[in-house]
Structure formats: C-alpha cells, structure tokens
Write a protein that holds these residues in place. Structure first.
Motif, PDB file in Angstrom:
ATOM      1  N   SER A  26       0.833  -1.209   0.000  1.00  0.00           N
ATOM      2  CA  SER A  26       0.000   0.000   0.000  1.00  0.00           C
ATOM      3  C   SER A  26       0.861   1.249   0.000  1.00  0.00           C
ATOM      4  O   SER A  26       0.551   2.246  -0.678  1.00  0.00           O
ATOM      5  CB  SER A  26      -0.932  -0.003   1.220  1.00  0.00           C
ATOM      6  OG  SER A  26      -1.773  -1.125   1.216  1.00  0.00           O
ATOM      7  N   PHE A  27       1.953   1.200   0.759  1.00  0.00           N
ATOM      8  CA  PHE A  27       2.875   2.332   0.827  1.00  0.00           C
ATOM      9  C   PHE A  27       3.476   2.627  -0.544  1.00  0.00           C
ATOM     10  O   PHE A  27       3.548   3.785  -0.974  1.00  0.00           O
ATOM     11  CB  PHE A  27       3.971   2.009   1.847  1.00  0.00           C
ATOM     12  CG  PHE A  27       5.056   3.043   1.937  1.00  0.00           C
ATOM     13  CD1 PHE A  27       4.829   4.259   2.551  1.00  0.00           C
ATOM     14  CD2 PHE A  27       6.316   2.797   1.415  1.00  0.00           C
ATOM     15  CE1 PHE A  27       5.829   5.216   2.632  1.00  0.00           C
ATOM     16  CE2 PHE A  27       7.319   3.734   1.493  1.00  0.00           C
ATOM     17  CZ  PHE A  27       7.080   4.949   2.108  1.00  0.00           C
ATOM     18  N   VAL A  28       3.898   1.592  -1.262  1.00  0.00           N
ATOM     19  CA  VAL A  28       4.486   1.775  -2.593  1.00  0.00           C
ATOM     20  C   VAL A  28       3.462   2.358  -3.565  1.00  0.00           C
ATOM     21  O   VAL A  28       3.768   3.273  -4.331  1.00  0.00           O
ATOM     22  CB  VAL A  28       5.037   0.435  -3.129  1.00  0.00           C
ATOM     23  CG1 VAL A  28       5.435   0.567  -4.592  1.00  0.00           C
ATOM     24  CG2 VAL A  28       6.220  -0.014  -2.317  1.00  0.00           C
ATOM     25  N   VAL A  29       2.245   1.837  -3.545  1.00  0.00           N
ATOM     26  CA  VAL A  29       1.192   2.346  -4.433  1.00  0.00           C
ATOM     27  C   VAL A  29       0.919   3.820  -4.139  1.00  0.00           C
ATOM     28  O   VAL A  29       0.804   4.647  -5.060  1.00  0.00           O
ATOM     29  CB  VAL A  29      -0.099   1.518  -4.276  1.00  0.00           C
ATOM     30  CG1 VAL A  29      -1.250   2.159  -5.060  1.00  0.00           C
ATOM     31  CG2 VAL A  29       0.131   0.097  -4.759  1.00  0.00           C
ATOM     32  N   MET A  30       0.812   4.175  -2.875  1.00  0.00           N
ATOM     33  CA  MET A  30       0.536   5.555  -2.486  1.00  0.00           C
ATOM     34  C   MET A  30       1.639   6.491  -2.974  1.00  0.00           C
ATOM     35  O   MET A  30       1.362   7.548  -3.569  1.00  0.00           O
ATOM     36  CB  MET A  30       0.407   5.655  -0.962  1.00  0.00           C
ATOM     37  CG  MET A  30       0.100   7.059  -0.460  1.00  0.00           C
ATOM     38  SD  MET A  30       0.192   7.199   1.338  1.00  0.00           S
ATOM     39  CE  MET A  30       1.968   7.087   1.599  1.00  0.00           C
ATOM     40  N   VAL A  31       2.874   6.117  -2.746  1.00  0.00           N
ATOM     41  CA  VAL A  31       4.001   6.965  -3.122  1.00  0.00           C
ATOM     42  C   VAL A  31       4.074   7.146  -4.633  1.00  0.00           C
ATOM     43  O   VAL A  31       4.249   8.259  -5.146  1.00  0.00           O
ATOM     44  CB  VAL A  31       5.318   6.359  -2.581  1.00  0.00           C
ATOM     45  CG1 VAL A  31       6.524   7.041  -3.211  1.00  0.00           C
ATOM     46  CG2 VAL A  31       5.368   6.493  -1.068  1.00  0.00           C
ATOM     47  N   GLY A 121      -3.916   2.181  -1.289  1.00  0.00           N
ATOM     48  CA  GLY A 121      -2.836   3.034  -1.790  1.00  0.00           C
ATOM     49  C   GLY A 121      -3.346   4.160  -2.661  1.00  0.00           C
ATOM     50  O   GLY A 121      -2.914   5.313  -2.519  1.00  0.00           O
ATOM     51  N   LEU A 122      -4.274   3.865  -3.575  1.00  0.00           N
ATOM     52  CA  LEU A 122      -4.820   4.908  -4.456  1.00  0.00           C
ATOM     53  C   LEU A 122      -5.676   5.899  -3.674  1.00  0.00           C
ATOM     54  O   LEU A 122      -5.636   7.112  -3.940  1.00  0.00           O
ATOM     55  CB  LEU A 122      -5.646   4.263  -5.571  1.00  0.00           C
ATOM     56  CG  LEU A 122      -4.858   3.463  -6.616  1.00  0.00           C
ATOM     57  CD1 LEU A 122      -5.802   2.772  -7.583  1.00  0.00           C
ATOM     58  CD2 LEU A 122      -3.887   4.359  -7.374  1.00  0.00           C
TER      59      LEU A 122
END
Length: 665
Positions: A26-31, A121-122
């Motif tokens: 989730s962190f990677v998607v958000m960033v 994340g999105l």
C-alpha cells in the motif's frame, strides 16, 4: 475446508505477516501515485514560469529512481513474506496438498492483498497528493494551476504495480513447484550459493559505472551534439545502475581475494570476511536500492539549496539591468512620471533611467526574397551605457554584437579590399572602424543582437534620408530590485492592456517571426529571480518528498533485511557461543557487518550524487567557479549521515539485544 476458508484462517493466525506485507505494498502504491499526480499534471508541464529545463528533464532521475525503488521494494517485501511462509507450504505438501493447490492458495491470498493494496494506496495517495500539491503550488506561487486526477495517473500506477507484483508471485509459484518438501523445511538453514564468482564481471561493472558518469558529464548540456538531455540522463542512469549491480554482486568475493594476498589480514578477519561475502549475496539488490535512494536524496536536496541560495546571484549574472524594455511608436508607451509612480515606493526607487534611441532600416537583399535589417545607434547615447568610451568619425561605424563571445557567430555581408565591413545605403556609406562583442544591455526580443554605432551626424542623416522605424530601449536600475515583484507585475499588466487598445505598430508589422506579445516582452532581474525560485520550488517539493520517502524506505528495507532472519542469526550466535566465542567477540563481528550494511551503500550513493552535481553544474560554469554547489552538497551530506548514524545506533542496539538475549560473555 475451502480455499477461501483456509486462506482466511492463515491470515488470522499470521495476521502480523499479512499486515506488514499489505502495508508495504500500500505504501508503494501511495508513493508512486503521489509522484504521478505531479509528473502528469498538464498545468505544471506547460507552465510559463518553468524556464530552462523542462519538467520531464528535471524529474528524469527521480522518475527512474522511483521505478527502481518500486521494483525492488515490492520484490523484496514479497520475498520476505514468502520466505516466512515456506514452512507452512511445506506442511501443506506433507499432509497431501498438491503443487497446484499451493499455487491456488498463493494466487488467492496475493490477489486479495494486491487489490486491497491498490484500493488503500490509491485512496490514500489521492488524499495526500492533494495536500502535497496545494503545498507545492503555494511554495511556487502558482495557485492558478489546478490539481488534476485523470486516467493516466491511475493507469500508470496500477499498471506498474501489477506488473512488478505479478512477476514476484509467478516466481514464487515456480519456486514452490520446483522445490522438494525437505528442501523447503531446511531452506532457512542452508546458505545461498553464489553461482557466479567472477572478479572480471565486477571489473566490467566498475568500468560501466565510470563510463556512464563520464558519458553523462560529456553529453549533458553539450551544444555540439543534438542530443536530448533527458535521453542522456535516462541512458546514463540505466547504465550506471547496471554497472553498480554487477559491482555489488561480486564485492564480497573481490574483498576476500584481496585479503588473501595478505594472510595476516585474512586469518585475523576470516569470520567477518566470510559473513560479508554471504551477506552481499543476500543484499545486492538492497544495496543497489539504498545507493539509488541515497544518490537521489542527497543530489536533489543539494540542488534545491543551490537554487534557493543562488537565485539572486543567477539573476544578477543573467540580467545586466534591473528592468529593460523597448518602446515603439505605438506600443509599450509610458512616461517618466508613470514609471516613477510605479517603481518609486517605500521598498524601492529608480536610481538610474537611461534611454537609447534605435533606428531600424530594412533593405531588400539582392541574394533572395528577404530583407537585411540594420539597427543604428548614436555613439553619443551609446556611451551613456557602455563602460568604455568609444569614438567614431563621420563615415565610420562600430559593429556591436550584443552577446557573450562564446555565442558569437560572425556574419559579413560585404567586404572591401582591406577586409573591413562596409555598407552603402542610398546616399550613406559607412566603413567599419572596429567591432565590439560583449553584452552591453539586456537582449530584447524585438531586436537582433547586431547593432551599428555611428557618429551623431550620420545618425541624423540616416533618420532624414532613409525610411526608418524609431524605437527606444529603456533600462532602469532600482535601489532594491528584489522587492520590485509586485510593481513589475502591475506594470506588465498595464502595458498588456494598453498595447491591446492601440492599433498595429509599423515596426512590429515588419517582424512577422513572432507574436506582438513576445516581441514587446520586458526583461527584469526579478522575473529571473522568481523563475529560479520556482524551479527551486519544484526541486524543494520533489527532494523533500523523495528524501522523506527514501529515508523511511531505507529504514523499512534494512528492517526487513535485518529482522526478517533474526531467528537464523540467533541460532548462529548460540552455535558460535557454544564453540567458545565470547559475547564481546561476536558483538564486534556483528557490529562490523552492520556498519558495512548501513554505510557502504550510502557512501557510494554520496560519491555518485556528487558526480551528478558536477554534471548539472556545467550550465553554471562548473563546480570550481561555483563553490556554492560543493558547500550545499557537504551540508546535505553531513545532515544525511548524522541521521544515518543515529538510525544505525538504534538498530544496532535492538539487533544486539535480539541476538544476544541474556547470554553472558
């Protein structure tokens, strides 16, 4: 029990493993999505304020770095998750489940985690990206640019994530199907074998690193070659990362081979060297990721400080006068009283106002269907601006190329027998006395860089005998130009409105190579200053964003690496303790390993970051002529390593506590 029930029961029992894996994705998607909202925003990409390098070029390095981060971080998080689950899979195989059943379990649970990670994340990326975007626009004073969310941002984020995630899941399924049950149970007690141990490949990697840096230094911003700077950075960065990967992969073997040449060094540090070789087999990908993150963080933050600290200096270098503009017969008309009313305030006032009348004459060229343009200046007025006094007699002229010598491109229409430039216009003939090649006043779009300086009598004859167009160059110096932004913007708006009311100007009608607005555009130091500050604002946002991201990410990556195999490390410690090694000796070996893991990659990233500072400093004359580049770089590097040292000490304390327990030396 159905597969869904099985997955659900495993998730409830091992919720910490699932939760950490889910949060990482989730962190990677958000960033990645937050970065996309800036990179794909059309308003920012097309903003008039963005002078110099385009946004695509500015963000080329962090874009590649973010993709590398995404690939390695997702892959590594997935590897750790699967590694901690393999005993469960081995148990399922022992009680009769087939490889196909295990594959279904993996697909089901990873599909659920992927969908949840994309959703969270999105959603979080959409919320936080708006906050970051508003902050960015406020810093840049570009509030007119709207925040955008469109399909390209979502599609790019989802596409990159699913591709990387799917590759990791597919690899895990293939690995599980290939391995025997006994191998799966014993995997955490079997060392990894380095299939290729070649110092030659390490040397090739090192040469590739050096070559890529030199390639970028030579071709970046090189006017001799028609190569896009973004392409140079992209090719150079890919080559650099490839070379680093080869170098790191064989670093441990190279270190051992080097140490064996001195037996006393090798045998006294044999355990440490063996552990280093083993560690580098495991962490070559992590080391590459840490190098990339360190490089981007230090480089971009250093450039940010330079843009902010040198914005005034750059404006002084790029503009000779505080304000310059051209006034034609019908356009940009403004009186001295109006200028004083605008620029004489409590914050600043006009210290100097010099005017220079220009006579433009257009002659049909005998060589083609175009006109030769001659811009005449009076020597008497020119000496008001020029620091060196010039003298010219009637019938003589001085050619002025109002440009720096490095950009000078000599052009001669006519030459007489002595090789001197001359012109003959109806009853007027002028012979060149000398030429001046230097910027005397700021270039304005309405004029070319070439001017002809003549005696005042010849200037009057030209005005009477030839069909000329008269215009005036105004230059102003202010007492405090840094605070003239509001007055300058107000004045430009007034000129724009006034010019729209007036009819077509005779001189501008001859200049059909550009629009009237562009031709009449004034020049000012405050405009260059604000432009550099806004470019620095982009770097401020991205370097702050990426710096925080990469430092947190390095913490997460190192945490995963160190503590994911804590049980194996603890078992190794107990075995070493039983054969006679003291707690102090083991602590010393472990501390050396941690130092290497924590500081080797950042030090390499530091060196590469400095090379990129030197590459980008070329446009400003190089780092030798601009020591501020080096000073800012050192400030950022020291601050970064202070944080890294603090993080190392905290991690070391916890790691030693987890490994040593209550064992006594």
């Amino acid at each position: 029990m159905t597969f869904i029930e099985l997955v659900w029961k495993m998730a409830k029992v091992n919720y910490r493993k699932y939760l950490f894996y889910f949060l990482c994705n989730s962190f990677v998607v958000m960033v990645f999505f937050m970065f996309s909202t800036v990179y794909f925003n059309e308003g920012i990409r097309n903003a008039n304020e963005m002078d110099g390098e385009s946004l695509s070029t500015i963000l080329m390095i962090p874009s590649v770095a973010l993709i590398v981060f995404t690939v390695f971080f997702i892959h590594y998080a997935h590897s750790v998750f699967i590694k901690r689950r393999k005993k469960e899979f081995g148990l399922f195989l022992m009680v009769g489940m087939s490889d196909k059943d295990i594959s279904k379990v993996l697909l089901l649970e990873n599909s659920a985690i992927a969908l949840l990670s994309l959703g969270v994340g999105l959603l979080s990326g959409s919320i936080f990206s708006r906050l970051f975007f508003l902050l960015l626009m406020h810093v840049l004073e570009m509030e007119s640019i709207a925040f955008e969310l469109h399909i390209t941002m979502f599609a790019t984020t989802v596409g990159v994530f699913l591709i990387v995630f799917s590759i990791g899941v597919a690899k895990s399924i293939l690995d599980i199907r290939r391995e025997e049950v006994l191998t799966i149970f014993k995997e955490d007690r079997v060392t990894e074998k380095n299939k290729v141990r070649s110092p030659l490949l390490g040397g090739v990697g090192l040469l590739l690193v050096i070559g890529s840096i030199n390639f970028q230094y030579y071709f970046f911003s090189n006017s001799d070659y028609d190569i896009n700077d973004g392409l140079v950075l992209l090719v150079g960065l890919i080559s650099l990362l490839s070379g680093l990967f080869f170098t790191i992969s064989h670093f441990g073997s190279f270190l051992i081979q080097l140490a064996r040449s001195r037996k006393s060094v090798y045998y006294n540090r044999m355990l440490f060297l063996a552990n280093v070789e083993y560690k580098f087999k495991q962490v070559k990908g992590i080391s590459l990721l840490l190098i990339t993150m360190t490089m981007v963080t230090i480089f971009y933050t250093s450039m940010l400080l330079y843009f902010y600290a040198s914005a005034e200096k750059l404006a002084e270098e790029q503009r000779i006068y505080d304000v310059s503009f051209a006034q034609t017969a019908m356009k940009n008309a403004i009186s001295d009283d109006e200028l004083k009313q605008l620029f004489n305030t409590d914050n600043h006032e006009i210290k100097e106002h010099v005017t220079l009348d220009v006579l433009d004459y257009f002659e049909q060229s005998p060589l083609g269907d175009y006109f030769n343009r001659y811009s005449f200046l009076s020597a008497e007025q020119f000496n008001q601006m020029y620091s060196k006094h010039v003298e010219v007699s009637p019938g003589e002229m001085i050619r002025l190329d109002n440009i720096t010598p490095e950009y000078h491109d000599p052009y001669v229409d006519h030459e007489n027998g002595e090789g001197k430039y001359s012109i003959a216009l109806k009853e007027i003939k002028l012979t060149e006395k000398q030429s001046i090649i230097e910027p005397v006043f700021d270039q304005l779009n309405i004029y070319e860089v070439n001017f002809i300086i003549v005696h005042p009598d010849d200037y009057d004859r030209i005005a009477q005998k030839l069909e000329v167009y008269k215009s005036t160059i105004h230059v102003l110096n202010l007492s405090n130009w840094e605070k003239s932004g509001d007055a300058y913007v107000t004045w430009k708006e007034q000129l724009k409105k006034q010019n729209g009311i007036e009819g077509q100007d005779p001189l501008l009608s001859r200049l059909d190579y550009s629009t009237e607005e562009v031709l009449l555009e004034p020049q000012a130091k405050i405009e260059v200053y604000n432009s550099n500050r806004k470019a620095g604002g982009i770097l401020f946002f991205m370097s702050s964003f990426l710096g925080a991201l990469f430092f947190v990410s390095s913490f997460m990556v190192l945490y995963l690496n160190i503590f994911s195999s804590i049980d194996q490390e603890r078992m190794t410690f107990h075995k070493l303790y039983k054969i006679g090694m003291t707690k102090k000796e083991i602590r010393k070996v472990l501390a050396k390993e941690l130092r290497l893991l924590f500081f080797l990659a950042p030090l390499l990233g530091l060196g590469i970051a400095f090379s990129y500072v030197a590459i980008f400093a070329k446009d400003a004359g190089g780092i030798v002529d601009n020591p501020l580049f080096t000073v800012n770089f050192m400030i950022v590097a020291v601050f970064y390593f202070v944080l890294q040292i603090a993080y190392y000490l905290l991690a070391k304390h916890r790691f030693m506590k987890e490994i040593m327990g209550d064992q006594k030396s």
